[in-house]
Structures are given as structure tokens and as C-alpha cells.
Design a protein around this motif. Sequence first.
Motif, short mmCIF file in Angstrom:
data_model
loop_
_atom_site.label_atom_id
_atom_site.label_comp_id
_atom_site.label_asym_id
_atom_site.label_seq_id
_atom_site.Cartn_x
_atom_site.Cartn_y
_atom_site.Cartn_z
N GLU A 1 -17.35 45.62 -22.45
CA GLU A 1 -15.95 46.07 -21.80
C GLU A 1 -16.04 45.56 -20.32
OE1 GLU A 1 -14.07 48.41 -23.18
OE2 GLU A 1 -15.08 48.35 -25.05
N ARG A 2 -17.20 45.37 -19.72
CA ARG A 2 -17.05 44.77 -18.54
C ARG A 2 -16.42 43.36 -18.59
NH1 ARG A 2 -22.78 45.55 -15.05
NH2 ARG A 2 -22.80 48.09 -15.27
N ALA B 1 -21.46 47.86 -23.47
CA ALA B 1 -21.00 47.98 -22.13
C ALA B 1 -20.82 46.52 -21.36
CB ALA B 1 -22.21 48.69 -21.26
#
Length: 349
Positions: free
Chosen positions: A208-209, A205
Motif C-alpha cells: 500500500e505504501r 502495508a
Amino acid sequence: MALVLISAAAAAWLVAGAVGPGLFHHHMEAAANSPGDAIEHAEKAFAAASTVTVAVALTVSLLTALFASVVLARRIGASLGSLSAAAGQVAAGRFDIRLEQPHVGVEFDDLADAFNAMAGRLERDEALRRRLMSDVAHELRTPVATIAAYIDAIEDGVEELGPRTVEVLHAQAARLTRLSTDLAAVTQAESGALRLEPREITPDALVERAVAAARTRADDAGLELVAMPEPDLPELWVDVDRLGQVLGNLLDNAIRHTPPGGTVSLAAQRTDVGVRFTVTDTGEGIAAEHLPHVFERFYRADAARDRGHGGSGIGLAIAKALVEAHDGSISALSAGPGRGASFVVDLAV
């Protein structure tokens, strides 16, 4: 103290051994022609010899102890005097002072080594401070001079306050704001005053951010931006915003130094103790002599080139401070100029 006692005891022992038997034998010979029995003569000879022997031995031992004390006191005093003089010079700003080991005890040698290490650290910090002040002055001078020049041009009627002028003024003001914000952030992180707000999040996560936030800049630069997280990575207990800032700074740095058509990637993989994030680019690379310094504030392998790229010069310093605030480590790797670079962040689970 032990040396003084040992020297005094040794002197007393040697003097007693040298004086006592001779005196006893002399008294026994003198008593041989005197009236009285042998035991009485032996007792008197022993008492007389013992008294003289003890008196001589104590006198010699005291003199020996005094001599040893004076010698040691002079050596210790000289060592402390050198330390005091060196400390005074350091207090006056002479950070190139170094002490020789006095060899009067392990503690004094350790003290000299600690003083030299302190002086060396102060010397490096002073050099960094001077360079920091010079670089800050330069960074402030350029946008301020640009703003002042445009204002003078507008007042003189040479330049109009049109969209182009406003854009330039906004850009320079934004540069000043970014510089002040970055300086405040790195100072807060390095001083330990930074408050982290950790929570659980998966490494994929975070990847991806960070990639999503940098996608537009990579597209504008004509670069391919790739996310490569391994599956099933353990969750991390981190400040999501701060670690996102670290990855964002590393991606921005890679994008600035990678020519169009290149590739920038952000990978996450498992290690023995946690998770490793790696930002890799196919850009300009870093020479070996510059690698140990890339995380220092305002350090530039090529000052003119880096200023042209628009960075504040402390993005990597902020990244290092934030990673260390998470008890992690960060390092830079490169095979050399023109062969790209990699920045590695290791965090424990």
C-alpha cells in the motif's frame, strides 16, 4: 611423494627377486667342493647373496626414486611456471589468459580451474568497469553540456533567465543529483557497507505504501496502478525504507516503460519460505537476450529510448543490491517485446 616411494620399493623388490636367488645358487655350487658342512656353506652363501642383493636393490631404487622425483618436479615446476607467468599477465591487465589443467594432481587441476574462474570474473568486471565509465561520462556530459549551453546563452544575451530557463537548469541539476545519489546507494549496498534497520511490518502495508507513493506518477502517465496483496500474509523483518525503495524503483521502471492506457500492478503472495512481491506491467517488454543483464548498472536494451525516459540507469541495480542485502532474490521475466514484464522479489520470513 607416494609415487616416488612406490617406484623405489617396486624397483628394490624386482631387483632383489631377480638377483638374490641366482647369487645364492651360485655360492652354493661354489661351496659344494669346499670343506665344511652344508649349513655353514648355506649361511655363507646367504650372507654373500643378501649383501650383494641389498646393495644392488638400494642402488637401483635410489636411481629410480631420483628419476621419478626429477620427472615429477619438472611437471610441477612447469605447472607453477605457467601459473606464475599467467598471474603476471593478469597483473598487467591481460584478463583473457587461461590455464590448461596440468594433470599432476587434483589440487593442481583445482588451482587451474580456480585461476581460470578468477580471470574470467576479472575480465567481466573490467568490461563492466569500462562500460560503466563510458556510461557515467555520457550521463554527466548531457546535463553538464545543457547547463553550460544555457549559461553561455544567458551571458551572450541570446536567452533570458526566465521561468523556462530556470526550470531547465533545475531539471538538469536534479538529474546530476539523482545520478550521484543512485551511484552512492548502489555502491554502498554492493560493498556490504549498507546498514539496515529492520523492523516488523506486514507485506500488505509495504504494498500500500509503495502504490500510494507511485500513484501520482501513474496518473500523470495515464496508467492504472493496482495493489494486489493476499490476505493474512506473515510479517516480514526488513528495513522498511530500503524495501520501500526497492518496490518504488520497480514501480518507477514499470511506469516509464508502459504506454498510456496500460496497467501496472504490485502483488504480494505467500511462498514456501516467505513472501513474494511481483511488479507486473503491460508495457514494452524485454527481449530474452536482455533479461540476464537488466540488473547491471547502466545496462540498456535500447539506450536512446531509456535515456529519453529520464531514468539514471541504475534503479534496477539498486533494487538488486538492496534485496540481496536482505538475503533475498530478485529476477526479471518477460514473454518478449511488446508483451509486458514482471519483476519478482522473494524474501524469507
